[in-house]
Each structure stands twice: as C-alpha cells, then as structure tokens.
Design a protein around this motif. Sequence first.
Motif, PDB file in Angstrom:
ATOM      1  N   THR A 176      26.766 -52.800  21.751  1.00 35.14           N
ATOM      2  CA  THR A 176      28.118 -51.730  22.010  1.00 35.14           C
ATOM      3  C   THR A 176      27.789 -50.483  21.272  1.00 35.14           C
ATOM      4  OG1 THR A 176      29.570 -53.759  22.369  1.00 35.14           O
ATOM      5  CG2 THR A 176      30.448 -51.794  22.157  1.00 35.14           C
ATOM      6  N   ALA A 177      27.421 -50.564  19.952  1.00 33.88           N
ATOM      7  CA  ALA A 177      27.429 -49.124  19.300  1.00 33.88           C
ATOM      8  C   ALA A 177      26.373 -48.344  19.771  1.00 33.88           C
ATOM      9  CB  ALA A 177      27.194 -49.515  17.675  1.00 33.88           C
ATOM     10  N   ALA A 178      25.270 -49.024  20.190  1.00 33.14           N
ATOM     11  CA  ALA A 178      23.856 -48.235  20.531  1.00 33.14           C
ATOM     12  C   ALA A 178      24.092 -47.641  22.028  1.00 33.14           C
ATOM     13  CB  ALA A 178      22.787 -49.089  20.467  1.00 33.14           C
ATOM     14  N   ALA A 179      24.941 -48.017  22.590  1.00 34.82           N
ATOM     15  CA  ALA A 179      25.119 -47.804  24.204  1.00 34.82           C
ATOM     16  C   ALA A 179      25.798 -46.289  24.049  1.00 34.82           C
ATOM     17  CB  ALA A 179      26.021 -49.002  24.750  1.00 34.82           C
ATOM     18  N   ARG A 180      26.656 -46.102  22.969  1.00 37.54           N
ATOM     19  CA  ARG A 180      27.343 -44.742  23.268  1.00 37.54           C
ATOM     20  C   ARG A 180      26.911 -43.809  21.870  1.00 37.54           C
ATOM     21  NH1 ARG A 180      33.560 -45.667  24.610  1.00 37.54           N
ATOM     22  NH2 ARG A 180      33.618 -43.500  23.325  1.00 37.54           N
ATOM     23  N   PRO A 181      26.455 -42.763  22.158  1.00 40.27           N
ATOM     24  CA  PRO A 181      26.078 -41.687  21.153  1.00 40.27           C
ATOM     25  C   PRO A 181      27.185 -41.520  20.094  1.00 40.27           C
ATOM     26  CG  PRO A 181      25.155 -40.982  23.039  1.00 40.27           C
ATOM     27  CD  PRO A 181      25.914 -42.204  23.494  1.00 40.27           C
ATOM     28  N   ASP A 182      28.306 -41.321  20.829  1.00 38.05           N
ATOM     29  CA  ASP A 182      29.640 -41.011  19.863  1.00 38.05           C
ATOM     30  C   ASP A 182      29.844 -42.108  18.911  1.00 38.05           C
ATOM     31  OD1 ASP A 182      30.266 -42.538  21.931  1.00 38.05           O
ATOM     32  OD2 ASP A 182      32.368 -41.827  21.957  1.00 38.05           O
ATOM     33  N   HIS A 183      29.544 -43.402  19.021  1.00 34.04           N
ATOM     34  CA  HIS A 183      29.689 -44.433  18.382  1.00 34.04           C
ATOM     35  C   HIS A 183      28.888 -44.378  17.160  1.00 34.04           C
ATOM     36  CE1 HIS A 183      32.076 -47.090  21.229  1.00 34.04           C
ATOM     37  NE2 HIS A 183      32.861 -46.225  20.657  1.00 34.04           N
ATOM     38  N   ILE A 184      27.647 -44.314  17.613  1.00 32.31           N
ATOM     39  CA  ILE A 184      26.542 -43.965  16.348  1.00 32.31           C
ATOM     40  C   ILE A 184      26.895 -42.872  15.406  1.00 32.31           C
ATOM     41  CG2 ILE A 184      24.088 -43.352  15.973  1.00 32.31           C
ATOM     42  CD1 ILE A 184      23.470 -44.875  18.594  1.00 32.31           C
ATOM     43  N   ASP A 188      28.932 -40.945  10.264  1.00 35.91           N
ATOM     44  CA  ASP A 188      29.962 -40.245   9.590  1.00 35.91           C
ATOM     45  C   ASP A 188      31.000 -41.059   8.538  1.00 35.91           C
ATOM     46  OD1 ASP A 188      28.943 -37.608  10.235  1.00 35.91           O
ATOM     47  OD2 ASP A 188      30.456 -37.691  11.838  1.00 35.91           O
ATOM     48  N   LYS A 189      30.786 -42.388   8.271  1.00 33.45           N
ATOM     49  CA  LYS A 189      31.362 -43.351   7.862  1.00 33.45           C
ATOM     50  C   LYS A 189      32.883 -43.558   8.524  1.00 33.45           C
ATOM     51  CE  LYS A 189      28.178 -43.628   4.450  1.00 33.45           C
ATOM     52  NZ  LYS A 189      27.496 -44.691   4.428  1.00 33.45           N
ATOM     53  N   ASP A 190      32.865 -43.532   9.700  1.00 36.58           N
ATOM     54  CA  ASP A 190      33.977 -43.785  10.548  1.00 36.58           C
ATOM     55  C   ASP A 190      33.762 -45.073  11.503  1.00 36.58           C
ATOM     56  OD1 ASP A 190      36.354 -43.655  11.564  1.00 36.58           O
ATOM     57  OD2 ASP A 190      35.646 -41.977  12.778  1.00 36.58           O
ATOM     58  N   VAL A 191      35.000 -45.668  11.676  1.00 32.50           N
ATOM     59  CA  VAL A 191      34.857 -46.781  12.650  1.00 32.50           C
ATOM     60  C   VAL A 191      35.484 -46.923  13.898  1.00 32.50           C
ATOM     61  CG1 VAL A 191      34.823 -49.400  12.554  1.00 32.50           C
ATOM     62  CG2 VAL A 191      34.425 -48.318  10.390  1.00 32.50           C
ATOM     63  N   PRO A 192      34.980 -46.511  15.007  1.00 33.86           N
ATOM     64  CA  PRO A 192      35.657 -46.544  16.112  1.00 33.86           C
ATOM     65  C   PRO A 192      36.645 -47.795  16.457  1.00 33.86           C
ATOM     66  CG  PRO A 192      33.671 -45.764  16.471  1.00 33.86           C
ATOM     67  CD  PRO A 192      33.676 -46.270  15.164  1.00 33.86           C
ATOM     68  N   HIS A 193      37.854 -47.699  16.958  1.00 32.85           N
ATOM     69  CA  HIS A 193      38.552 -49.162  17.208  1.00 32.85           C
ATOM     70  C   HIS A 193      37.926 -49.829  17.975  1.00 32.85           C
ATOM     71  CE1 HIS A 193      41.897 -46.651  15.346  1.00 32.85           C
ATOM     72  NE2 HIS A 193      42.414 -47.855  15.224  1.00 32.85           N
ATOM     73  N   ALA A 194      37.191 -49.390  19.250  1.00 32.34           N
ATOM     74  CA  ALA A 194      36.478 -50.183  20.209  1.00 32.34           C
ATOM     75  C   ALA A 194      35.386 -50.981  19.509  1.00 32.34           C
ATOM     76  CB  ALA A 194      35.952 -49.317  21.384  1.00 32.34           C
ATOM     77  N   PRO A 226      37.398 -33.039  36.456  1.00 34.26           N
ATOM     78  CA  PRO A 226      37.418 -34.231  36.044  1.00 34.26           C
ATOM     79  C   PRO A 226      38.907 -34.829  36.076  1.00 34.26           C
ATOM     80  CG  PRO A 226      37.156 -33.003  34.166  1.00 34.26           C
ATOM     81  CD  PRO A 226      37.097 -31.880  35.474  1.00 34.26           C
ATOM     82  N   ALA A 227      38.743 -36.228  36.264  1.00 32.00           N
ATOM     83  CA  ALA A 227      40.052 -37.198  36.151  1.00 32.00           C
ATOM     84  C   ALA A 227      40.696 -36.810  34.953  1.00 32.00           C
ATOM     85  CB  ALA A 227      39.890 -38.447  36.510  1.00 32.00           C
ATOM     86  N   HIS A 228      40.058 -36.752  33.643  1.00 37.12           N
ATOM     87  CA  HIS A 228      40.691 -36.828  32.526  1.00 37.12           C
ATOM     88  C   HIS A 228      40.117 -35.530  31.647  1.00 37.12           C
ATOM     89  CE1 HIS A 228      42.930 -40.496  33.488  1.00 37.12           C
ATOM     90  NE2 HIS A 228      41.762 -40.902  33.801  1.00 37.12           N
ATOM     91  N   PRO A 229      40.935 -35.237  30.642  1.00 33.13           N
ATOM     92  CA  PRO A 229      40.208 -34.172  29.424  1.00 33.13           C
ATOM     93  C   PRO A 229      39.221 -35.054  28.816  1.00 33.13           C
ATOM     94  CG  PRO A 229      42.439 -34.080  29.389  1.00 33.13           C
ATOM     95  CD  PRO A 229      42.082 -35.231  30.471  1.00 33.13           C
ATOM     96  N   GLY A 230      38.100 -34.179  28.487  1.00 31.24           N
ATOM     97  CA  GLY A 230      36.984 -34.903  27.802  1.00 31.24           C
ATOM     98  C   GLY A 230      37.469 -35.115  26.212  1.00 31.24           C
ATOM     99  N   ARG A 231      36.556 -35.869  25.710  1.00 31.06           N
ATOM    100  CA  ARG A 231      36.817 -36.448  24.288  1.00 31.06           C
ATOM    101  C   ARG A 231      36.063 -35.397  23.399  1.00 31.06           C
ATOM    102  NH1 ARG A 231      36.917 -41.997  23.131  1.00 31.06           N
ATOM    103  NH2 ARG A 231      35.813 -41.593  21.662  1.00 31.06           N
ATOM    104  N   PRO A 232      36.980 -35.128  22.199  1.00 30.43           N
ATOM    105  CA  PRO A 232      36.422 -33.998  21.159  1.00 30.43           C
ATOM    106  C   PRO A 232      35.111 -34.731  20.508  1.00 30.43           C
ATOM    107  CG  PRO A 232      38.506 -35.167  20.452  1.00 30.43           C
ATOM    108  CD  PRO A 232      38.465 -35.536  21.817  1.00 30.43           C
ATOM    109  N   PRO A 233      34.302 -34.066  19.830  1.00 35.76           N
ATOM    110  CA  PRO A 233      33.425 -34.686  18.911  1.00 35.76           C
ATOM    111  C   PRO A 233      33.989 -35.401  17.673  1.00 35.76           C
ATOM    112  CG  PRO A 233      33.286 -32.321  18.735  1.00 35.76           C
ATOM    113  CD  PRO A 233      34.103 -32.826  19.757  1.00 35.76           C
ATOM    114  N   ALA A 234      33.039 -36.017  17.038  1.00 38.72           N
ATOM    115  CA  ALA A 234      33.522 -36.702  15.588  1.00 38.72           C
ATOM    116  C   ALA A 234      33.138 -35.599  14.597  1.00 38.72           C
ATOM    117  CB  ALA A 234      32.778 -38.012  15.504  1.00 38.72           C
ATOM    118  N   TYR A 235      34.343 -35.045  13.814  1.00 36.49           N
ATOM    119  CA  TYR A 235      34.069 -34.133  12.747  1.00 36.49           C
ATOM    120  C   TYR A 235      33.983 -34.637  11.605  1.00 36.49           C
ATOM    121  CZ  TYR A 235      35.774 -31.121  16.585  1.00 36.49           C
ATOM    122  OH  TYR A 235      36.204 -30.466  17.546  1.00 36.49           O
TER     123      TYR A 235
END
Length: 420
Positions: free
Chosen positions: A109-117, A122-128, A236-245
């Motif tokens: 699941t983590a490798a499937a999305r660059p933002d998760h990696i 960045d020492k952050d844990v996405p809820h998903a 697009p149907a929804h606004p884009g997601r911001p990057p991880a800062y």
Amino acid sequence: MTPRTPARFADSRHEDRRRTFPALQPLEGEDFASSWWGNAWVEALEDTALDRNRLTRGRAYARRGHVDAITVTPGRVMAYVHGTRPRPYRTEIRLRTLTDGDWGDFLATAAARPDHIAALLDKDVPHALASVADLLPTPGDLIPDCSCPDDGYPCKHAAALCYQTARLLDEDPFVLFLMRGRGEREILADLSHRNATRSAAERTGAASGTPVPTVPASEALAARPLPPLPPPFAPPAHPGRPPAYPQTPGAPDPLALDLLATEAAARAHTLLTTGTDPVAQLTQWQDAVRLAAAHPGSGLTASTRALYRDLAVATDHTPTDLARAVAAWRQGGLAALAVLEEPWDPPAGPFDRARPALIAADFPHFRPWRNHLSTRSLQLRFGRDGLWYGYESDPDREDWWPRGTPDADPVGALTALLGR
C-alpha cells in the motif's frame, strides 16, 4: 538444503531491529505527544489502565526523568525505572508483532503511492497506512511487566515507561514499526525495491504500447488554416492534495503551510467551477470560522487546539466563541452564523404562526423574544433566510449552542433538535 543467510546481512538486520535511546530529559508543561500516532499510543495505555492514580504517578515519574535509557526490539520496549527504592526496576511493555502477510499489505500500500513514501521519509504516518495492518495499539494490546512488587495494571513504573515511549514515537514513527517487527532500514529497502519494480513495469508497459504518431516538420510548418482550439479540459471533481511539507528548523510551520495550500486549492477549484470566489466577501472573523469549521476535531486534537487558539487570538475572540461559531457554521454556513450573532425583529407572518404550530404539536412552553422562541433548555431562532435553527442549553443557563438541522417548519426543526 536450505540456503543460509549471509552473516553480514544477518548482523545488519539484527542491528536494525534493536535500538537504544538515551534517557530523555525531564518534561515541563507539555503533552507527551503531539502526533496523532503518539496520542493513540497514550490513549491505548490510559484506556487499559485499571487505576487512574497509578497513571498519575507514572506521568509524574516520566516528567521528572525517572526512566533510564529505553531499548526497543520487535514486540518489546524495556527500560530501568527509578522508584522509591535505591535500585531501579526492570520494566517492559510487550505488544504483538505483525505477520509477514500484514507487512506485505502495508508495504504494498505504501509503495503504490509516492505521497505515502514521501510522508514516511518525513517521519509522518498517513492515516490510510496505519489502518492497513493495525499498526497502532488498541486497549489491551499493551502488556506491562515490572520487577516491582506492585501488582497494578499497569504499575506506575510501566506507566512512566509508556509515557516516555510516546515521546520517542512522536519524534520517529519508525520506532512504532520496530515494535511491530521491522526496522527502519529493512522497511526503506523493501519500499525502494517495490518502487523500482513498479517503475520498471510501468516503463515496460509504456514501451510495448502503440507508437506515438508523428508529423514531418515541413508539414507542421506549412501555411494552412488552423483548426479551432479544442474545448478546455473538464475541471477535476475535487481540489488536489497538497504536498507533504517537511519539519525543517527555521522553516514555516508545516501545519500552516498545509492549511494555506489546501485553502488555495479549494478556492481555485471553486472559482474554476463556479466563477465566484467563496471567500472574497467574508470578513476576517467569518473567514476564521470557516477555516476552523473545515478541520474535524472541533479543537480536540493537539493540531486543531493550536489552530483554534491562533484563530481566536487573531480575531479578538476566545476559543469558546470560535467553537460556538464553528457549530453554527456547520449547521448552515454563513446564514447560520448570522442567526447566532444577529438578533432581529422579523415582520408579521411565519414567526407569528410558529407558536400556534408548536402548541398544536404539544410544545406549548416557548416564549418569544425578537426572532427567538425559548424554553428553559431549548430554543428556535428564525433566520432571515426563512429557516428555523435549533439551539440547546443547560436549563436556565442561557448558554445556547447550535444543534440540529435547519428547517422551514419550526416543528420540523424542533424534531431534528430532539432527535425524534
């Protein structure tokens, strides 16, 4: 014959699966954790505890620095904790490690999305990600053990170790992954391998596809009537997601950057799809209420408490004022906020017919004042938009809070308020 693991790799993995952290400095006037996963660890401890007094003493031990160096290995957290006796106690917290299948699901699941990696780096844990393999402990998942004679569950020494461990988790979520069975280098190497494999597969798929049609340069540059421009892309149907800062010393607060980027994306999307800016006509106070209402938690988490505090100070209000206004905004937006803040005298008509309608529905005790109809603990307010808005208060307190769903019928609004 089973192949043997190379000794150098085995030693490296052993080192990666054991980390020792020096004793943490005493803590004054702060929470043990500000991240959502660190707070989840603390909640798991406190929901398991059978004696709140031992938790209180454990917090005091942790704050005063009674916990020595902490060693973390898969399924175990260990430290020596100083109590009332000269010799410290050996204290452990045990928890279940994840299976290879659980780790496979998590890493895939983590490798499937660059933002998760990027978030993990960045020492952050996405809820998903945390929900994929039950990384976070639940009540009863933490098992304390201590060499002291106290049979509390947990004893104050184990509680102190748990609170100090939350500070480690707050700084580095890979400590949590190690508790669950995998070290940081092992996880990052696996993610790197999966990401490279995925990229190679995508390149192979692109190379084997239909060739891109080409046009000779002489033909492309020849004078000729140009066709009309194609229609613009659909928004697009929804606004884009911001990057991880990242959290960088001297840089702006990542939460503030995330908030600004998210707001800009939402406003741009609305302007693109409707042609109007939803924020341009708002006052500073109304915009602050809108910002706070857009973030779940109502000021309960550490991040939203900070947001509520800063927005309230910036607009010369108290956090309670802001929380009440947020409740109104979530009830009905700008119109509901006006109902909260602006009493007015409605003309004859729907307001005058409301009391007879309530009496006919067996609600006879409402007294009028301007656009309000009130009992000791319930209130209906008539808005300039023709809707009735429900409010509640403790009996005879006059501390009214927006509740329920607005309705053109006062009986309907009261029914929604009472949950009937």
